[in-house]
Design a protein around this motif. Structure first.
Motif, mmCIF file in Angstrom:
data_model
loop_
_atom_site.group_PDB
_atom_site.id
_atom_site.type_symbol
_atom_site.label_atom_id
_atom_site.label_comp_id
_atom_site.label_asym_id
_atom_site.label_seq_id
_atom_site.Cartn_x
_atom_site.Cartn_y
_atom_site.Cartn_z
ATOM 1 N N LYS A 163 39.627 19.866 51.806
ATOM 2 C CA LYS A 163 39.031 19.736 50.470
ATOM 3 C C LYS A 163 39.982 20.232 49.393
ATOM 4 C CE LYS A 163 34.928 21.064 47.829
ATOM 5 N NZ LYS A 163 33.651 21.848 47.849
ATOM 6 N N ALA A 164 40.658 21.341 49.643
ATOM 7 C CA ALA A 164 41.589 21.893 48.644
ATOM 8 C C ALA A 164 42.767 20.959 48.405
ATOM 9 C CB ALA A 164 42.069 23.264 49.109
ATOM 10 N N LEU A 165 43.278 20.333 49.451
ATOM 11 C CA LEU A 165 44.412 19.412 49.289
ATOM 12 C C LEU A 165 44.004 18.162 48.503
ATOM 13 C CD1 LEU A 165 46.136 19.639 52.791
ATOM 14 C CD2 LEU A 165 46.907 20.640 50.632
ATOM 15 N N CYS A 166 42.806 17.651 48.764
ATOM 16 C CA CYS A 166 42.334 16.466 48.025
ATOM 17 C C CYS A 166 42.161 16.774 46.544
ATOM 18 C CB CYS A 166 41.022 15.965 48.623
ATOM 19 S SG CYS A 166 41.204 15.160 50.230
ATOM 20 N N GLU A 167 41.699 17.981 46.227
ATOM 21 C CA GLU A 167 41.514 18.345 44.817
ATOM 22 C C GLU A 167 42.854 18.566 44.110
ATOM 23 O OE1 GLU A 167 39.001 21.742 44.919
ATOM 24 O OE2 GLU A 167 37.170 20.600 45.346
ATOM 25 N N ARG A 168 43.804 19.133 44.811
ATOM 26 C CA ARG A 168 45.089 19.444 44.184
ATOM 27 C C ARG A 168 46.001 18.225 44.107
ATOM 28 N NH1 ARG A 168 48.855 24.699 45.631
ATOM 29 N NH2 ARG A 168 50.566 24.222 44.190
ATOM 30 N N TYR A 169 45.906 17.354 45.091
ATOM 31 C CA TYR A 169 46.755 16.154 45.140
ATOM 32 C C TYR A 169 45.850 14.918 45.167
ATOM 33 C CZ TYR A 169 50.171 19.665 46.477
ATOM 34 O OH TYR A 169 50.970 20.782 46.505
ATOM 35 N N PRO A 170 45.507 14.368 44.009
ATOM 36 C CA PRO A 170 44.508 13.297 43.916
ATOM 37 C C PRO A 170 44.923 11.991 44.598
ATOM 38 C CG PRO A 170 45.566 13.670 41.791
ATOM 39 C CD PRO A 170 45.998 14.775 42.679
ATOM 40 N N TYR A 171 46.202 11.786 44.818
ATOM 41 C CA TYR A 171 46.612 10.559 45.507
ATOM 42 C C TYR A 171 46.287 10.599 47.006
ATOM 43 C CZ TYR A 171 49.159 8.506 41.561
ATOM 44 O OH TYR A 171 49.482 7.927 40.356
ATOM 45 N N LEU A 172 45.986 11.775 47.526
ATOM 46 C CA LEU A 172 45.691 11.909 48.950
ATOM 47 C C LEU A 172 44.204 11.674 49.201
ATOM 48 C CD1 LEU A 172 47.736 15.082 49.968
ATOM 49 C CD2 LEU A 172 48.439 12.681 50.024
ATOM 50 N N ILE A 173 43.921 10.859 50.201
ATOM 51 C CA ILE A 173 42.539 10.623 50.630
ATOM 52 C C ILE A 173 42.492 10.730 52.150
ATOM 53 C CG2 ILE A 173 41.873 9.197 48.662
ATOM 54 C CD1 ILE A 173 42.423 6.732 50.352
ATOM 55 N N ASN A 174 41.306 11.038 52.657
ATOM 56 C CA ASN A 174 41.085 11.157 54.110
ATOM 57 C C ASN A 174 42.072 12.139 54.750
ATOM 58 O OD1 ASN A 174 39.064 9.170 53.937
ATOM 59 N ND2 ASN A 174 40.527 7.536 54.287
ATOM 60 N N THR A 239 33.372 9.014 28.516
ATOM 61 C CA THR A 239 32.999 10.396 28.177
ATOM 62 C C THR A 239 33.650 11.425 29.078
ATOM 63 O OG1 THR A 239 31.032 10.209 29.585
ATOM 64 C CG2 THR A 239 30.772 9.665 27.251
ATOM 65 N N GLY A 240 34.232 10.990 30.189
ATOM 66 C CA GLY A 240 34.863 11.948 31.096
ATOM 67 C C GLY A 240 35.928 11.286 31.945
ATOM 68 N N ALA A 241 37.099 11.941 32.034
ATOM 69 C CA ALA A 241 38.190 11.447 32.876
ATOM 70 C C ALA A 241 38.908 12.654 33.462
ATOM 71 C CB ALA A 241 39.142 10.569 32.075
ATOM 72 N N ILE A 242 38.403 13.149 34.582
ATOM 73 C CA ILE A 242 38.959 14.325 35.247
ATOM 74 C C ILE A 242 39.765 13.866 36.453
ATOM 75 C CG2 ILE A 242 38.406 16.498 36.401
ATOM 76 C CD1 ILE A 242 35.792 16.523 34.814
ATOM 77 N N VAL A 243 40.968 14.394 36.590
ATOM 78 C CA VAL A 243 41.839 14.012 37.698
ATOM 79 C C VAL A 243 41.138 14.353 39.024
ATOM 80 C CG1 VAL A 243 44.049 14.422 38.821
ATOM 81 C CG2 VAL A 243 43.915 14.334 36.332
ATOM 82 N N GLY A 244 41.061 13.348 39.895
ATOM 83 C CA GLY A 244 40.401 13.510 41.188
ATOM 84 C C GLY A 244 38.976 13.016 41.215
ATOM 85 N N SER A 245 38.401 12.720 40.018
ATOM 86 C CA SER A 245 37.018 12.242 39.922
ATOM 87 C C SER A 245 36.989 10.863 39.282
ATOM 88 C CB SER A 245 36.165 13.218 39.102
ATOM 89 O OG SER A 245 36.205 14.510 39.663
ATOM 90 N N GLU A 246 35.863 10.175 39.404
ATOM 91 C CA GLU A 246 35.720 8.849 38.815
ATOM 92 C C GLU A 246 35.492 8.952 37.308
ATOM 93 O OE1 GLU A 246 32.771 6.512 40.722
ATOM 94 O OE2 GLU A 246 33.714 6.605 42.706
ATOM 95 N N VAL A 247 35.869 7.889 36.610
ATOM 96 C CA VAL A 247 35.677 7.834 35.158
ATOM 97 C C VAL A 247 34.179 7.801 34.852
ATOM 98 C CG1 VAL A 247 36.042 6.418 33.104
ATOM 99 C CG2 VAL A 247 37.880 6.688 34.769
ATOM 100 N N GLU A 248 33.788 8.532 33.813
ATOM 101 C CA GLU A 248 32.392 8.572 33.384
ATOM 102 C C GLU A 248 32.250 7.829 32.059
ATOM 103 O OE1 GLU A 248 31.164 12.598 33.185
ATOM 104 O OE2 GLU A 248 31.594 13.026 35.304
ATOM 105 N N PHE A 249 31.205 6.966 32.011
ATOM 106 C CA PHE A 249 30.972 6.163 30.812
ATOM 107 C C PHE A 249 29.766 6.702 30.050
ATOM 108 C CE2 PHE A 249 32.962 3.370 33.937
ATOM 109 C CZ PHE A 249 34.038 2.870 33.213
ATOM 110 N N LEU A 250 29.744 6.369 28.746
ATOM 111 C CA LEU A 250 28.607 6.782 27.929
ATOM 112 C C LEU A 250 27.327 6.149 28.449
ATOM 113 C CD1 LEU A 250 27.503 8.220 25.407
ATOM 114 C CD2 LEU A 250 28.042 6.153 24.087
ATOM 115 N N HIS A 251 27.407 4.880 28.807
ATOM 116 C CA HIS A 251 26.265 4.176 29.404
ATOM 117 C C HIS A 251 26.643 3.822 30.844
ATOM 118 C CE1 HIS A 251 24.441 3.880 25.426
ATOM 119 N NE2 HIS A 251 25.573 3.346 24.961
#
Length: 343
Positions: A163-174, A239-251
């Motif tokens: 979990k820590a590696l995925c949060e720190r390095y967003p290009y890494l999955i699984n 409304t939100g664009a955090i590295v490692g998370s999906e983009v959040e829209f107003l609607h």
């Protein structure tokens, strides 16, 4: 006469057979025998009222013999010998069960002690390897994982490190932490790919196909040079664009039509020629084809048919044609194109 009477008297005495003594070696317990006669137990008053017997003395003696009752009392307080044997068998079964339980507990405890000793003195980390990681340095990933040489392999918290590696390095999955006995740790991961990018607050936000933020870059040229074939998007209000998370829209409902249009375009035969998609207005969707023709789609209805219709109209012109193609209405589409090589 006297001789006759003595003979009758001798014959009238009840004869009891002598009981054979049980040998001492026999397993049958000793018994006490008590003989009780019903005639002796009869009260004297009842005896007076009873009519006199008219039968001969010999018959009377036999009847008395058969009317006697024998009461047998065991030295086990009234219990039959078979119950004593059952009690002995029950004790043996109880001993066997207790021994089996004790043996099982002893084996489990011994196994736990041996496992603890093995974990304490064996299975220590001697080497750490990375697999499937190209965008980051292996030494950097190992250092960020917190795993050190000489550490106990089974003391490593794999889920927390992943979990820590995925949060720190967003290009890494699984990300997976795998133990290879007896002394190797392997950090294996898959890398996400950059599919789109958007301009946001003076910076450029790189997104994956699932609209997950991978990176924030200050220069657009860096984005296009680092990721070949990446598509630029114009999205509705974010409304939100955090590295490692999906983009959040107003609607949040806007995400449905965005995914629908993007999937239809990027899964078409000419997806490589699409470089820009404008999704900022739900009723005025458009995209740029090969950097020279703007295609107007209108809303998201029948988007796949509209795209195919637009490509057919573009095929009527050369590769140098520029202009605009409208397929907002499938029945009344129009073309405004300037083709230098056209007739």
């Amino acid at each position: 006469m006297a001789d006759t009477f003595s003979i009758i008297k001798r014959k009238s005495k009840p004869k009891f057979k002598k009981e054979k003594k049980t040998p001492k070696s026999s397993a049958v317990p000793k018994q006490k025998v008590r003989v009780t006669s019903t005639r002796r137990a009869e009260p004297a008053a009842a005896a007076k009222d009873r009519p006199k017997r008219t039968s001969p003395a010999k018959t009377r003696a036999k009847r008395t013999l058969y009317e006697d009752t024998i009461h047998v009392t065991s030295r086990y307080r009234g219990e039959a010998p078979t119950s004593a044997f059952s009690a002995i068998q029950a004790k043996k079964r109880t001993r066997k069960i207790l021994w089996a339980v004790f043996s099982a507990v002893f084996v489990v405890a011994l196994t736990a002690v041996l496992v603890w000793i093995c974990l304490l003195y064996f299975f220590k980390v001697e080497s750490i390897n990375c697999e499937g990681i190209t965008l980051y340095e292996g030494d950097e990933i190992i250092e960020a994982s917190g795993i050190t040489i000489g550490e106990q392999m089974f003391h490593i918290n794999s889920s927390a490190i992943e979990k820590a590696l995925c949060e720190r390095y967003p290009y890494l999955i699984n990300v997976q932490i795998r133990r290879e006995m007896p002394s190797t740790i392997v950090i294996k991961a898959e890398e996400d790919t950059a599919a789109y990018y958007i301009a946001l607050c003076g910076e450029y936000c790189i997104l994956s196909e699932q609209m997950r933020v991978l990176e924030m870059v200050s220069d657009e040229d860096i984005v296009t040079s680092r990721h070949k074939g990446i598509v630029k998007l114009a999205l509705p209000r974010v409304t939100g664009a955090i590295v490692g998370s999906e983009v959040e829209f107003l609607h949040t409902r806007n995400k449905a039509y965005i995914n629908q249009v993007i999937n239809a375009l990027l899964h078409s035969e000419r997806s490589q020629s699409v470089k820009y998609i404008d999704l900022s207005n739900k009723f005025d969707i458009k995209f740029n084809y090969a950097g020279r023709i703007d295609v107007l789609l209108g809303d998201e209805s029948n988007v796949e048919e509209k795209i195919q219709f637009a490509f057919k109209m573009i095929d009527d012109y050369s590769d140098f044609a520029t202009g605009e193609v409208s397929v907002e209405n499938l029945e009344t589409g129009y073309v405004m194109i300037k083709d230098p090589q056209g007739e």
